[in-house]
Design a protein around this motif. Structure first.
Motif, PDB file in Angstrom:
ATOM      1  N   ARG B  74       0.863  -1.183   0.000  1.00 16.28           N
ATOM      2  CA  ARG B  74       0.000   0.000   0.000  1.00 16.28           C
ATOM      3  C   ARG B  74       0.899   1.232   0.000  1.00 16.28           C
ATOM      4  NH1 ARG B  74      -3.604  -0.747   5.157  1.00 16.28           N
ATOM      5  NH2 ARG B  74      -1.939  -2.167   5.687  1.00 16.28           N
ATOM      6  N   GLY B  75       0.564   2.240  -0.740  1.00 16.25           N
ATOM      7  CA  GLY B  75       1.387   3.440  -0.797  1.00 16.25           C
ATOM      8  C   GLY B  75       2.508   3.288  -1.812  1.00 16.25           C
ATOM      9  N   PRO B  76       3.160   4.368  -2.154  1.00 19.44           N
ATOM     10  CA  PRO B  76       4.228   4.356  -3.161  1.00 19.44           C
ATOM     11  C   PRO B  76       5.431   3.547  -2.694  1.00 19.44           C
ATOM     12  CG  PRO B  76       3.544   6.614  -2.583  1.00 19.44           C
ATOM     13  CD  PRO B  76       2.899   5.711  -1.614  1.00 19.44           C
ATOM     14  N   HIS B 105       5.033  13.507  -1.835  1.00 21.31           N
ATOM     15  CA  HIS B 105       3.718  13.085  -2.306  1.00 21.31           C
ATOM     16  C   HIS B 105       2.704  14.077  -1.769  1.00 21.31           C
ATOM     17  CE1 HIS B 105       5.839   9.348  -3.273  1.00 21.31           C
ATOM     18  NE2 HIS B 105       6.427   9.513  -2.107  1.00 21.31           N
ATOM     19  N   ASP B 106       1.448  13.778  -1.935  1.00 17.02           N
ATOM     20  CA  ASP B 106       0.421  14.701  -1.472  1.00 17.02           C
ATOM     21  C   ASP B 106      -0.347  14.041  -0.339  1.00 17.02           C
ATOM     22  OD1 ASP B 106      -2.234  16.625  -3.122  1.00 17.02           O
ATOM     23  OD2 ASP B 106      -1.683  16.377  -1.013  1.00 17.02           O
ATOM     24  N   ASP B 110      -3.353  11.273  -1.091  1.00 15.50           N
ATOM     25  CA  ASP B 110      -3.059   9.847  -0.905  1.00 15.50           C
ATOM     26  C   ASP B 110      -3.313   9.487   0.556  1.00 15.50           C
ATOM     27  OD1 ASP B 110      -1.890   7.344  -0.441  1.00 15.50           O
ATOM     28  OD2 ASP B 110      -0.389   7.657  -2.007  1.00 15.50           O
ATOM     29  N   ILE B 113      -0.288   8.175   2.572  1.00 18.66           N
ATOM     30  CA  ILE B 113       0.652   9.238   2.920  1.00 18.66           C
ATOM     31  C   ILE B 113       0.099  10.054   4.079  1.00 18.66           C
ATOM     32  CG2 ILE B 113       1.821  11.321   2.126  1.00 18.66           C
ATOM     33  CD1 ILE B 113       2.959   8.840   0.845  1.00 18.66           C
TER      34      ILE B 113
END
Lengths: 355, 136
Positions: B74-76, B105-106, B110, B113
């Protein structure tokens, strides 16, 4: 901003200052005989440059007695603002302001050679008025009493109006640097304070990374550029008969978003135990009069952004101060104490960010 | 005598006996400021052990929560890598690079994040509250 407290008693430095002033002014006042320095007094003005008030007394070439009240500001080289602190720029700004409606001291001489007046210095007129500290009880009472009389709140507001309505290009103030369109002003300010933090050598903290990340991600666009004082509040203005006789502390001025100054006036950090903005002006009066006289609508969202930017600036100031002590450039214990002021600034930043 | 108690007593002597006896305004101010500093250093010494243990516990809990957050990719990927690097952080102060990565990131766009930033901020608040016990 600088911290004094270098070696040598006040009496030792008074004698030195008196001697160099007499010599310096003797060469510049076209006096017939020596120039006497009278009522020489050093002002304790927090962290600013070394500031002395005095009267110069002399006889002109045609035999007329003259007395002039003057103010000497010297830079001992350990200013909190480090390379940003430039008496030459202050001199140039004050000279430009002479053509405007902004109440400010008139400057006479700038002496960059430290061997002449003991340190780089400028000499300006001594303006009538007092500047009670808003951080002391007596000062806050002064401002509360003045607020009751109703004149100073208007004058306080009007002085800021004068700053924000000045034609800064016509006054020659574009040498300060003109931000590009969009969010350039905010980004320039972030960069300025990050530079000071780096120069301080003080250890960082992840709250600062959070704060700078938020500031960069939310930088507002600026449609209106004005002269911005950068530290407009009571404690940085001289007051004479309930009116602002001079706006002082021209060290942080920029061309930028007027909301930067408005945010500084609105912030609760510049008042204590009162709802009066800067301890002196009712909010409604300030907002209505400011908007009416500038034609600029106060943007609360941008003001909130700048209050977070001030949190970054505050951290930078205290880190710079602590760093001056840590690297031995200044032995004043008040600077040693500021490492805990950094903590307070970081806590405030966290609170402003919402946690 | 415990070190923190000694420092507090030194502070009191400077404040109550030395400072008032000093003539010059600047040097008197220095005496009082020395008293303030010794008082704070004394508090710092006295609470060092408890604060270090609290920080250690907070970091362990933080790493566990962040690892769970980025579990199952999950997530970048860059966030997962940053969380892994942050596991080596032995102090709250060394979380800076993780925060810098989060802001690449934002957090508002997200949710992973955003949750990660929120969780880190919980640890930062606990840390700054401990520091404020000394700084006040």
């Amino acid at each position: 901003m600088s911290a004094g407290g270098d070696a040598g008693s006040i009496d030792d430095r008074s004698a030195e200052v008196e001697a160099v002033l007499s010599s310096y002014l003797g060469e510049r006042l076209e006096a017939d005989g020596p120039v006497a320095i009278e009522e020489l007094t050093r002002i304790a003005v927090g962290w600013s440059h070394e500031t002395w008030l005095f009267d110069a007394v002399w006889t002109t070439a045609d035999g007329s007695p003259e007395r002039r009240g003057l103010c000497l500001r010297r830079d001992p080289g350990n200013a909190l603002l480090r390379e940003m602190s430039d008496l030459g720029e202050q001199f140039r700004v004050l000279r430009c302001l002479e053509s405007t409606d902004i109440p400010a001291p008139r400057v006479h001489w700038h002496e960059p050679d430290p061997d002449v007046l003991g340190a780089p210095a400028l000499i300006m007129e001594k303006v009538a008025g007092e500047c009670p500290s808003p951080w002391r009880r007596a000062g806050r009472q002064f401002y509360a009493d003045a607020a009751e009389r109703g004149v100073l709140p208007v004058s306080f507001t009007d002085a800021l109006v004068a700053i924000h309505t000045t034609d800064w290009r016509a006054a020659g103030l574009d040498f300060l640097g003109v931000p590009g369109p969009g969010d350039d002003f905010a980004r320039r300010e972030i960069a300025t304070w990050r530079t000071l933090i780096e120069q301080s050598g003080h250890p960082g903290h992840p709250i600062l990374d959070d704060l700078t990340g938020w500031l960069e991600a939310n930088a507002p666009t600026t449609d209106t550029l004005t002269l911005v004082h950068g530290a407009y509040r009571t404690g940085n203005i001289l007051i004479d008969d309930d009116r602002v006789s001079a706006v002082l502390d021209w060290e942080l001025q920029v061309i930028g978003d007027p909301m930067y100054d408005v945010a500084y006036v609105l912030t609760e950090l510049n008042r204590e135990g009162t709802d009066l903005l800067s301890n002196v002006v009712p909010r409604e009066l300030f907002v209505d009069r400011y908007q009416e006289r500038t034609g600029i609508e106060i943007d609360e969202n941008r003001c909130r952004y700048y209050q977070l930017l001030y949190a970054l600036r505050s951290a930078a100031f205290w880190m710079s101060a602590a760093g001056l002590y840590a690297d031995g450039r200044n032995t004043d214990l008040r600077l040693a104490r500021t490492q805990w002021s950094v903590t307070v600034a970081l806590e405030r930043a966290a609170t402003e960010l919402g946690y | 005598m415990d070190t923190d108690e000694l420092l507090q007593r030194l502070s009191a002597t400077l404040r109550n006996e030395v400072g008032p006896a000093v003539d010059g305004e600047y040097t008197r101010t220095q005496a009082y400021m020395a008293a303030v500093i010794l008082e704070k250093v004394g508090r710092q010494v006295g609470s060092a052990g408890a604060h270090a243990e609290a920080e250690r516990r907070d970091l362990v809990a933080l790493h566990d929560d962040l690892a769970a957050l980025v579990d199952d990719d999950r997530g970048p990927p860059a966030l997962t890598a940053a969380v892994e690097r942050a596991r080596d952080a032995s102090t709250i102060e060394s979380l800076g690079p993780l925060i810098v990565e989060l802001y690449r990131h934002d957090p508002e766009a997200d949710p992973v994040i955003g949750q990660a930033l929120s969780r880190v901020r919980t640890a930062l608040r606990a840390d700054i509250d401990r520091r404020m016990e000394i700084a006040r």
